[in-house]
Structure formats: C-alpha cells, structure tokens
Design an enzyme around this catalytic site. Structure first.
Site, PDB file in Angstrom:
ATOM      1  N   SER A 147      59.218  18.493  67.698  1.00  0.00           N
ATOM      2  CA  SER A 147      58.628  18.430  69.034  1.00  0.00           C
ATOM      3  C   SER A 147      58.295  16.993  69.432  1.00  0.00           C
ATOM      4  O   SER A 147      58.087  16.118  68.584  1.00  0.00           O
ATOM      5  CB  SER A 147      57.359  19.278  69.088  1.00  0.00           C
ATOM      6  OG  SER A 147      57.650  20.610  68.725  1.00  0.00           O
TER       7      SER A 147
HETATM    8  N1  SAM Z   1      56.782  22.377  64.389  1.00  0.00           N
HETATM    9  C1  SAM Z   1      58.116  21.865  64.204  1.00  0.00           C
HETATM   10  C2  SAM Z   1      58.119  20.433  63.762  1.00  0.00           C
HETATM   11  O1  SAM Z   1      57.034  19.836  63.647  1.00  0.00           O
HETATM   12  O2  SAM Z   1      59.211  19.909  63.494  1.00  0.00           O
HETATM   13  C3  SAM Z   1      58.989  22.089  65.418  1.00  0.00           C
HETATM   14  C4  SAM Z   1      59.306  23.519  65.602  1.00  0.00           C
HETATM   15  S1  SAM Z   1      60.778  23.895  66.513  1.00  0.00           S
HETATM   16  C5  SAM Z   1      60.293  23.440  68.122  1.00  0.00           C
HETATM   17  C6  SAM Z   1      60.646  25.678  66.492  1.00  0.00           C
HETATM   18  C7  SAM Z   1      60.949  26.293  65.149  1.00  0.00           C
HETATM   19  O3  SAM Z   1      60.538  27.653  65.203  1.00  0.00           O
HETATM   20  C8  SAM Z   1      62.427  26.295  64.803  1.00  0.00           C
HETATM   21  O4  SAM Z   1      62.603  25.647  63.579  1.00  0.00           O
HETATM   22  C9  SAM Z   1      62.769  27.773  64.696  1.00  0.00           C
HETATM   23  O5  SAM Z   1      63.712  28.077  63.682  1.00  0.00           O
HETATM   24  C10 SAM Z   1      61.410  28.372  64.372  1.00  0.00           C
HETATM   25  N2  SAM Z   1      61.243  29.809  64.679  1.00  0.00           N
HETATM   26  C11 SAM Z   1      61.698  30.522  65.740  1.00  0.00           C
HETATM   27  N3  SAM Z   1      61.298  31.799  65.630  1.00  0.00           N
HETATM   28  C12 SAM Z   1      60.567  31.897  64.500  1.00  0.00           C
HETATM   29  C13 SAM Z   1      59.874  32.960  63.839  1.00  0.00           C
HETATM   30  N4  SAM Z   1      59.835  34.196  64.335  1.00  0.00           N
HETATM   31  N5  SAM Z   1      59.231  32.683  62.690  1.00  0.00           N
HETATM   32  C14 SAM Z   1      59.225  31.429  62.167  1.00  0.00           C
HETATM   33  N6  SAM Z   1      59.876  30.402  62.727  1.00  0.00           N
HETATM   34  C15 SAM Z   1      60.522  30.619  63.885  1.00  0.00           C
END
Ligand code: SAM
Length: 223
Positions: free
Chosen positions: A65
């Site tokens: 992000s």
């Molecule tokens: N917080 C992260 C960082 O600091 O790099 C960025 C997160 S990225 C915007 C969103 C993440 O949520 C992705 O890696 C995606 O695979 C994950 N995601 C989506 N749905 C999810 C779920 N139901 N459970 C866990 N992770 C999930």
C-alpha cells in the site's frame, strides 16, 4: 554517531512530505514509518521507487500500500505497546512490520500462499519476531488468538465481516475499507460496552478481500 542506513534520506522525506504534511501527527506512528525499511518489502525492480507516494505491485494480485495509507490506518488504530493486532492481507509484510514496530504482537493473514511464505521469511530475516504470518481466509479472522485490540483489513470488502467484529476486544478498533471493487471508504469501527460505533474516514482504493465474508472466491479463481 548513528550509522547511516540505506534510503534513510528518502524515508525521512517520505515521512515529512507524504505523512506529516498530510495530517499524520502521532509521533509514534511517524517514528515507526521512519524506522521500517520499506525498500526491503518491494520487489527488486521497484527498489528505486520504494519511497514514492503510491502503492507498488508485489506479485500475484497484491500491492504494497501507499505509505500514506499505511500510516493513516495505523494512526486510526491507536496501537499501544503490548496490544494484540490482527492484520488481514499480509501482502509484502510492510504494514505488519509497522504495527510490530509500535510494540504490538501481530497476527497477519494472507490467502495467497506464495505471498505469505515470502512475507514470513522477509519479516524473520529483518528481525520482526513478534509477527506471525498465517495463510488463511482472513475474512473469517483468526479466532485462535482473539480477542484483538485492533484489526486492520488491507483489502476492500463489500461489508464488515461479522467474524472480525466478534474477534474484536471491547474497546477495540477495526479499520477497514468498505465499498465496491472500484472505490471504497475507510471505516473505523469501535466496539464499546454499549455497542458498535462507526466513523467514516477517507476515500481509498484497495485490491479485493476475497473469501467467505468478502468477494466470492469463484469470481477471482487463480488470483
Ligand atoms: N498490507 C499489505 C502490505 O503491507 O504489503 C498490502 C496488502 S494488499 C493491498 C492486499 C492483500 O490482501 C493481498 O496480498 C491479497 O492477496 C490479500 N487478500 C485478499 N483477500 C484476502 C483474504 N480473504 N484473506 C487474506 N488475505 C487476503
């Protein structure tokens, strides 16, 4: 004299220009953003862009992000040393490292096994021993370590997942982007003795939360 660390000047500029000037004033959050080496969390091809004012791709459908969004969510969560914090959407592990840097014990859930493995190894290499990365559908939370003082969801959800509300401690804060697949609004949901109170924060754009209480898995096969 403190030893110079790579990208320190870029990180200091990021904190002053992107964060402080945009209204992040909690010195503990600003210091955590200054401490955590964001360049360690981006793919090598984006190393020189690690401190830019934008999210960056990290492989799969994930992104690390935008620094401002990480700081704004952390700020809204009011994390104290010793808190138990749940993060949904580990991605690169950067947000988890910022939370750990504030003294929290962090449980971070990621549905993509490759991203989860890479983040786990990266966080261990960088010394963030108080972060546990679990590969699971985070829309269902992680009941094993509940209740949590804060829950941060770093993926966009159509609604507040009921499991996350259940796993929030009394007095706890849930920070989550709610909306459609294009645009969302960050919400701060607080659980008090008398019920739930919700405050709308800023507009944002996250990748989708895919799972039982997010967007249906079958719409995103292979992502
Ligand atoms: N917080 C992260 C960082 O600091 O790099 C960025 C997160 S990225 C915007 C969103 C993440 O949520 C992705 O890696 C995606 O695979 C994950 N995601 C989506 N749905 C999810 C779920 N139901 N459970 C866990 N992770 C999930």
């Amino acid at each position: 004299m403190k030893p110079w660390t790579p990208f320190e000047a870029e990180r200091r500029r990021m904190v002053e220009i992107q964060l402080r000037h945009r209204g992040i004033h909690d010195e503990r959050v600003l210091e955590a953003m200054l401490r955590v080496p964001r360049h360690e969390f981006v793919p090598p091809e984006f190393l020189e862009r690690a401190y830019e004012d934008r999210p960056l791709p990290i492989g799969g459908a994930g992104t690390i992000s935008q620094p401002y969004m990480v700081a704004a969510m952390t700020d809204a969560a009011h994390v104290e040393p010793g808190d138990r914090v749940l993060e949904v959407g580990t991605g690169s592990g950067y947000q988890a490292a910022v939370l750990a840097s504030l003294g929290a014990t962090v449980y971070s859930l990621e549905r993509n096994a490759q991203l989860a493995d890479a983040a786990r190894a990266r966080l261990a290499r960088l010394g963030y021993g108080q972060v546990e990365v679990i590969c699971a559908d985070g829309s269902q939370g992680y009941a094993l370590a509940a209740p949590y003082n804060s829950i941060l969801v770093t993926a966009a959800s159509p609604r507040v997942p009921p499991a996350l509300l259940e796993q929030l401690a009394e007095g706890g804060r849930l920070i989550i982007p709610i909306g459609d697949l294009q645009v969302q609004r960050l919400e701060r949901v607080e659980k008090t003795a008398s019920g739930i109170s919700t405050r709308m924060l800023e507009a944002c754009q996250f990748v989708p939360l895919i799972g039982k209480y997010g967007w249906p898995e079958e719409d995103f096969r292979g992502r």
